[in-house]
Write an enzyme that holds these catalytic residues in place. Structure first.
Site, PDB file in Angstrom:
ATOM      1  CG  HIS A 191      -8.803  -3.225  -2.466  1.00  0.00           C
ATOM      2  ND1 HIS A 191      -9.881  -2.580  -3.032  1.00  0.00           N
ATOM      3  CD2 HIS A 191      -8.431  -2.477  -1.410  1.00  0.00           C
ATOM      4  CE1 HIS A 191     -10.146  -1.487  -2.338  1.00  0.00           C
ATOM      5  NE2 HIS A 191      -9.278  -1.403  -1.338  1.00  0.00           N
ATOM      6  CG  ASN A 222     -13.157  -1.286   3.866  1.00  0.00           C
ATOM      7  OD1 ASN A 222     -13.349  -1.913   4.887  1.00  0.00           O
ATOM      8  ND2 ASN A 222     -12.135  -0.463   3.720  1.00  0.00           N
ATOM      9  CG  ASP A 281      -2.053   0.957   1.136  1.00  0.00           C
ATOM     10  OD1 ASP A 281      -1.805   2.170   0.951  1.00  0.00           O
ATOM     11  OD2 ASP A 281      -3.212   0.519   1.265  1.00  0.00           O
ATOM     12  CD  GLN A 313     -15.483  -0.884  -2.648  1.00  0.00           C
ATOM     13  OE1 GLN A 313     -16.685  -0.987  -2.434  1.00  0.00           O
ATOM     14  NE2 GLN A 313     -14.861  -1.595  -3.565  1.00  0.00           N
ATOM     15  CG  HIS A 319      -6.885  -2.937   3.089  1.00  0.00           C
ATOM     16  ND1 HIS A 319      -6.057  -1.857   2.891  1.00  0.00           N
ATOM     17  CD2 HIS A 319      -8.071  -2.621   2.498  1.00  0.00           C
ATOM     18  CE1 HIS A 319      -6.705  -0.927   2.219  1.00  0.00           C
ATOM     19  NE2 HIS A 319      -7.931  -1.372   1.963  1.00  0.00           N
TER      20      HIS A 319
END
Length: 136
Positions: free
Chosen positions: A101, A88, A32, A95, A103
């Site tokens: 995706h 999310n 990230d 989101q 995390h």
């Protein structure tokens, strides 16, 4: 299928640079750019799906298998004390990029991060009403 205006589709396709730590035919895993802890990574589905609701079941299962595999690597290589998985769906849930995706957030003793869920209260009757609403 790629969505033309999706930043994660562009990353998955290699059109934008990323710090990729793993990739296969279904996923690309990147660090990230705004990590909340050291090693914060995103598992990106190669096939565009806006969220979990649109993600094929097979891909969802593979994402969890990959997360499990990477969790062991994170523990071994990053020496993290724990790990949060966060996913999310929808703006109200946090989101910000509409591309599925997951995390992976390595946790370290004293890292200052916390999950901000506030436990509520529910009576046995309320819980039963929800159970019935879901199961009937």
């Amino acid at each position: 299928m790629k969505k033309e205006d999706c930043i994660f589709c562009k990353i998955v396709q290699g059109e934008l640079p990323s710090r990729t730590i793993y990739e296969d035919g279904d996923f690309r895993v990147i660090l990230d750019l705004k990590p909340v802890t050291r090693g914060h990574a995103l598992i990106l589905a190669r096939e565009h799906a806006d969220n979990l609701y649109e993600l094929p079941e097979e891909t969802a299962g593979k994402a969890m298998i990959l997360a499990r595999r990477l969790a062991g690597i994170f523990r071994e290589k990053l020496h993290c004390d724990g790990l949060n998985l966060m996913q999310n769906n929808g703006e109200v849930a946090g989101q910000t990029v509409t591309h599925f995706h997951l995390h992976m957030i390595p946790r370290y003793e004293g890292d200052g991060q916390e999950i901000n869920l506030v436990p509520g209260e529910a009576t046995q009757e309320e819980l039963e009403a929800v159970r019935k609403q879901i199961t009937e």
